[in-house]
Write a protein that holds these residues in place. Structure first.
Motif, short mmCIF file in Angstrom:
data_model
loop_
_atom_site.label_atom_id
_atom_site.label_comp_id
_atom_site.label_asym_id
_atom_site.label_seq_id
_atom_site.Cartn_x
_atom_site.Cartn_y
_atom_site.Cartn_z
N LEU A 1 4.57 -10.14 0.97
CA LEU A 1 5.07 -9.51 2.20
C LEU A 1 5.15 -7.99 2.06
O LEU A 1 4.75 -7.25 2.97
CB LEU A 1 6.46 -10.08 2.52
CG LEU A 1 6.98 -9.88 3.93
CD1 LEU A 1 6.02 -10.45 4.96
CD2 LEU A 1 8.34 -10.56 4.08
N SER A 2 5.66 -7.54 0.93
CA SER A 2 5.79 -6.09 0.72
C SER A 2 4.42 -5.43 0.72
O SER A 2 4.23 -4.37 1.30
CB SER A 2 6.51 -5.80 -0.60
OG SER A 2 7.79 -6.34 -0.54
N ILE A 3 3.46 -6.07 0.05
CA ILE A 3 2.09 -5.52 0.02
C ILE A 3 1.52 -5.47 1.44
O ILE A 3 0.94 -4.47 1.87
CB ILE A 3 1.17 -6.38 -0.90
CG1 ILE A 3 1.72 -6.43 -2.33
CG2 ILE A 3 -0.28 -5.86 -0.88
CD1 ILE A 3 1.80 -5.12 -3.07
N VAL A 4 1.72 -6.59 2.18
CA VAL A 4 1.20 -6.65 3.56
C VAL A 4 1.82 -5.54 4.40
O VAL A 4 1.13 -4.85 5.15
CB VAL A 4 1.48 -8.05 4.18
CG1 VAL A 4 1.26 -8.04 5.69
CG2 VAL A 4 0.59 -9.10 3.54
N PHE A 5 3.14 -5.35 4.27
CA PHE A 5 3.82 -4.31 5.04
C PHE A 5 3.26 -2.91 4.70
O PHE A 5 3.08 -2.08 5.59
CB PHE A 5 5.33 -4.32 4.77
CG PHE A 5 6.09 -5.22 5.72
CD1 PHE A 5 5.90 -5.13 7.08
CD2 PHE A 5 7.01 -6.14 5.23
CE1 PHE A 5 6.62 -5.95 7.95
CE2 PHE A 5 7.73 -6.96 6.09
CZ PHE A 5 7.53 -6.87 7.46
N ILE A 6 3.02 -2.70 3.43
CA ILE A 6 2.49 -1.39 3.02
C ILE A 6 1.09 -1.18 3.61
O ILE A 6 0.77 -0.11 4.12
CB ILE A 6 2.53 -1.24 1.47
CG1 ILE A 6 4.00 -1.17 1.01
CG2 ILE A 6 1.77 0.01 1.00
CD1 ILE A 6 4.24 -1.37 -0.46
N ILE A 7 0.25 -2.25 3.57
CA ILE A 7 -1.10 -2.13 4.16
C ILE A 7 -1.00 -1.90 5.68
O ILE A 7 -1.72 -1.08 6.24
CB ILE A 7 -1.96 -3.38 3.85
CG1 ILE A 7 -2.15 -3.52 2.34
CG2 ILE A 7 -3.33 -3.30 4.54
CD1 ILE A 7 -2.80 -4.82 1.91
N ILE A 8 -0.07 -2.61 6.32
CA ILE A 8 0.12 -2.42 7.77
C ILE A 8 0.48 -0.96 8.05
O ILE A 8 -0.10 -0.31 8.93
CB ILE A 8 1.23 -3.37 8.32
CG1 ILE A 8 0.69 -4.80 8.39
CG2 ILE A 8 1.73 -2.91 9.68
CD1 ILE A 8 1.71 -5.86 8.78
N ALA A 9 1.44 -0.43 7.27
CA ALA A 9 1.88 0.96 7.48
C ALA A 9 0.70 1.92 7.29
O ALA A 9 0.49 2.82 8.11
CB ALA A 9 3.01 1.30 6.52
N ILE A 10 -0.09 1.70 6.22
CA ILE A 10 -1.24 2.59 5.96
C ILE A 10 -2.27 2.47 7.08
O ILE A 10 -2.79 3.47 7.57
CB ILE A 10 -1.88 2.27 4.58
CG1 ILE A 10 -0.90 2.66 3.47
CG2 ILE A 10 -3.21 3.01 4.39
CD1 ILE A 10 -1.26 2.15 2.09
#
Lengths: 100, 414
Positions: free
Chosen positions: B397-406
């Motif tokens: 989830l954290s990785i997905v959130f970071i990719i979403i933000a980028i």
């Protein structure tokens, strides 16, 4: 006069609704084009919905595109909500682009 | 024909400031959970690190993103200018400082969180003043005004109850009502503020993004009536400890949400746009999740061990309904904001990109599907107390959130 109107319509076809990626003519947003003897132009148009976030951008784009023509003088855009836009105002090409 | 004056667009720097801050808070809240959140698997939700992360996620990300979106959407949806843009920038600064210091204080020294809490409250109050002044200028209020206005009232109640909780923690004030105030704070925040807000703007955005026409709007009044009654009845049940009233309240909320889902389905059926954009499709998926969770919450009330399921269900509601809705709409709103800033003066003069070309949509199905799977894994981990499952789910989830933000930030390079 007729020739100018054709050129105006052609110029308006370069103005796209960026959300739908369909030009304002095929979307059926242009209600009327009035050209005076001195070649001043009044375009009466609408948008698909009164609360369209692209309100200013599209109406400005319509004005810019016609102002860019050599044949035209002053350009005024008259935005109206009556009669409201409906799908039957779209051209067959516009409907095709929507997948209809 | 009735001529209309041209609308006016909000200074893009205002909504974009809120949205950029929200993306920063989103990433930070996820890293914080990843590093410290294992305690949640033991059922310990009310600990400083969870308070801090939850408030960073809910206030720093979801609230700030919602505020940014509102600064953009309110003028167009209600056909009125923002009351005072300069006031909006000051409000951004106060709220951003308030939320950051508040989340930090909840982590390090919760009993001293009152001052940053008051600063956050001030920022939110300023936002409420801004919005009420803006909405009061609307020539003809609609059902959307009722949804958005009520959501703002719920936001005010949520924040007031939150401040009362901190004051109670510090001084013992109203300590016998602490649990009731806490439950009311959660309900008003997640179901009152966020859900009513998403309902209201969905009625503007769903027809707009699907180009729907000729649909009825009468159902919206029933959605509003049932959902608001559900909120009031549930709120009363918390303070009277009346379980029957709570069941009635949750049933009303479920009915309201179900009518909303059904109404959106009717609107979508009336669409002209055959193929819907990928992020928007996930905003519709989020409605389905919200409905299922409302049903699960209602069923949960018949279980003896309500508290065991409450935490995981609130988590699922926050992530699968509220966060998924906001993220999906951000994928539409941010390209629009940037497009307006960069190309609105070019349209009609030069070739400009479409909004779809501003964002890499190809990654959306994979990214959002991963998001859903990760949330479901964390939900199971929280329900069955499996630490390893929590770590896997939260890591993804954290990785997905970071990719979403980028990927959202990458729009700013277009």
């Amino acid at each position: 006069m007729m020739n100018t109107k054709v050129k105006i319509l052609s110029a308006l076809k370069s103005v796209y609704d960026p959300e739908l990626n369909i030009n304002v003519v095929d979307l059926g947003l242009i209600y009327n084009i009035e050209i005076t003897e001195s070649n001043d132009v009044t375009i009466t148009m609408t948008l698909t919905t009164p609360g369209c976030p692209l309100h200013d951008s599209i109406t400005s784009g319509v004005r810019y595109s016609v102002e860019g023509l050599e044949e035209t003088g002053k350009v005024e855009v008259n935005l109206v909500w009556e009669p409201a836009w409906s799908p039957d105002k779209m051209t067959p090409e516009g409907l095709r682009l929507l997948g209809r | 024909m009735l001529p209309q004056t041209m609308g006016s667009e909000t200074n893009i720097k205002l909504p974009i400031s809120f949205i950029l801050f929200s993306l920063f808070a989103l990433v930070l809240s996820q890293i914080q959970l990843l590093v410290n959140g294992q305690l949640m698997t033991d059922g310990s939700f009310r600990i400083p690190v969870i308070w801090s992360s939850a408030h960073f996620l809910v206030l720093g990300w979801a609230l700030m993103a919602a505020m940014g979106a509102m600064y953009q959407l309110v003028p167009v949806a209600f056909l009125t200018n923002i009351w005072n843009e300069r006031f909006g920038f000051i409000q951004f600064f106060v709220t951003a400082v308030g939320i950051t210091s508040f989340a930090a204080m909840l982590y390090w020294s919760p009993q001293n969180a009152i001052i940053p809490g008051v600063l956050t409250l001030l920022g939110i109050l300023m936002f409420l003043v801004q919005m009420f002044m803006t909405l009061s200028k609307q020539a003809k209020p609609t059902i959307l005004t009722a949804f958005v206005g009520s959501s703002l009232v719920c936001l005010f109640i949520t924040i007031s109850l939150g401040i009362t909780l901190i004051y109670s923690l510090k001084t013992g004030f109203a300590s016998e009502y602490y649990q009731s105030i806490f439950e009311a704070h959660l309900l008003m925040g997640v179901s009152g503020w966020f859900t009513l807000l998403i309902f209201g703007f969905s009625y503007k955005m769903v027809p707009m993004f699907s180009l729907s026409h000729g649909f009825p709007m009468v159902q919206a009044k029933f959605v509003y009536g049932f959902y608001l009654s559900g909120l009031v009845v549930s709120l009363v049940s918390f303070f009277t400890n009346n379980s029957i009233l709570l069941k009635i309240g949750f049933l009303l909320l479920l009915i309201g949400f179900t009518i909303f889902s059904w109404h959106i389905k009717i609107i979508i059926k009336k669409r002209l746009k055959k193929t819907l954009d990928k992020p928007f499709r996930f905003a519709l998926v989020a409605i389905g999740f919200g409905n299922v969770i409302h049903l699960a919450a209602f069923i949960m009330l018949w279980n003896q061990d309500v508290s065991h399921f409450a935490g995981p269900l609130i988590y699922a509601y926050l992530l699968l309904w509220i966060v998924l809705s906001i993220v999906s709409y951000l994928y539409k709103i941010v390209p629009f904001l940037w497009w307006t800033y960069k190309y609105s003066k070019e349209i009609g003069k030069n070739k400009v990109p479409s909004l779809k070309e501003m964002m890499n949509e190809k990654i959306v199905p994979t990214l959002f599907s991963l998001f859903i799977v990760a949330v479901l894994i964390v939900f199971c981990a929280l329900t069955f107390h499996v630490a390893i499952l929590f770590n896997i789910g939260q890591f993804v989830l954290s990785i997905v959130f970071i990719i979403i933000a980028i990927s959202i930030l990458k729009v700013l390079k277009k």
